[in-house]
Design an enzyme around this catalytic site. Sequence first.
Site, PDB file in Angstrom:
ATOM      1  N   ASP A 105     -12.007  77.038 -37.933  1.00  0.00           N
ATOM      2  CA  ASP A 105     -13.337  76.485 -38.182  1.00  0.00           C
ATOM      3  C   ASP A 105     -13.990  76.386 -36.807  1.00  0.00           C
ATOM      4  OD1 ASP A 105     -15.535  75.252 -39.399  1.00  0.00           O
ATOM      5  OD2 ASP A 105     -14.706  73.262 -39.021  1.00  0.00           O
ATOM      6  N   GLU A 154     -14.555  81.077 -40.102  1.00  0.00           N
ATOM      7  CA  GLU A 154     -15.742  80.772 -40.891  1.00  0.00           C
ATOM      8  C   GLU A 154     -16.944  81.507 -40.308  1.00  0.00           C
ATOM      9  OE1 GLU A 154     -16.717  76.840 -42.849  1.00  0.00           O
ATOM     10  OE2 GLU A 154     -18.113  76.842 -41.160  1.00  0.00           O
ATOM     11  N   ASP A 189     -12.785  69.172 -39.380  1.00  0.00           N
ATOM     12  CA  ASP A 189     -12.613  70.521 -38.814  1.00  0.00           C
ATOM     13  C   ASP A 189     -11.198  71.041 -39.072  1.00  0.00           C
ATOM     14  OD1 ASP A 189     -15.240  70.491 -37.061  1.00  0.00           O
ATOM     15  OD2 ASP A 189     -14.176  68.625 -36.659  1.00  0.00           O
TER      16      ASP A 189
END
Length: 194
Positions: free
Chosen positions: A7, A68, A141
């Site tokens: 992330d 991501e 996260d």
Amino acid sequence: MRVLGVDPGLTRLGIAVVDGGAGRAVRAVAVDVIRTPVDDDLAVRLLKVADGVEAWLDEHRPEVVAIERVFSQHNVRTAMGTAQAAGVVALSAARRGLPVMFHTPSEVKAAVTGSGRADKAQVTVMVTKLLGLTVAPKPADAADALALAICHLWRAPMRDRMAQAEARAAEIARTHRARLAAAAKATKIRTVTK
């Protein structure tokens, strides 16, 4: 398959390793957050991200890296930092010859919760359940990095089947065009010789 889920973020970068087994079986191997001080120079922060990611790649030896996909945010500065961190991760993986796959936030949410509109709390709850964790991963996260790895593990077989089907369809189309061209040429030759 072992997946490194990331992330991306410049201040906090969620990072996780998840192993996939038969069917939809998933197992968390490791999860953490790489942090960089906001008062450090951008280049130094990106170097710290790269060093942290490379240490994870060396230690855990994933087969693929799932990141991501960065979308525009209201804060352009935050979006730029997130994109730069994602680029550093992709570069580190590419240097090792690892495939890098990008997943949108809605793909990740849909994969782990069933809804592409799930909030961070719902993602964390589902990641905790899916991986059989006794404690929810924090901060968000870290949970997001686990969710990215799970998403990739569950979506990769479908993507592979789609790619194989597209390759087969392309081959069939090439063969069909070649046969049509050969038939047209044979018809033209017969017409000329008459």
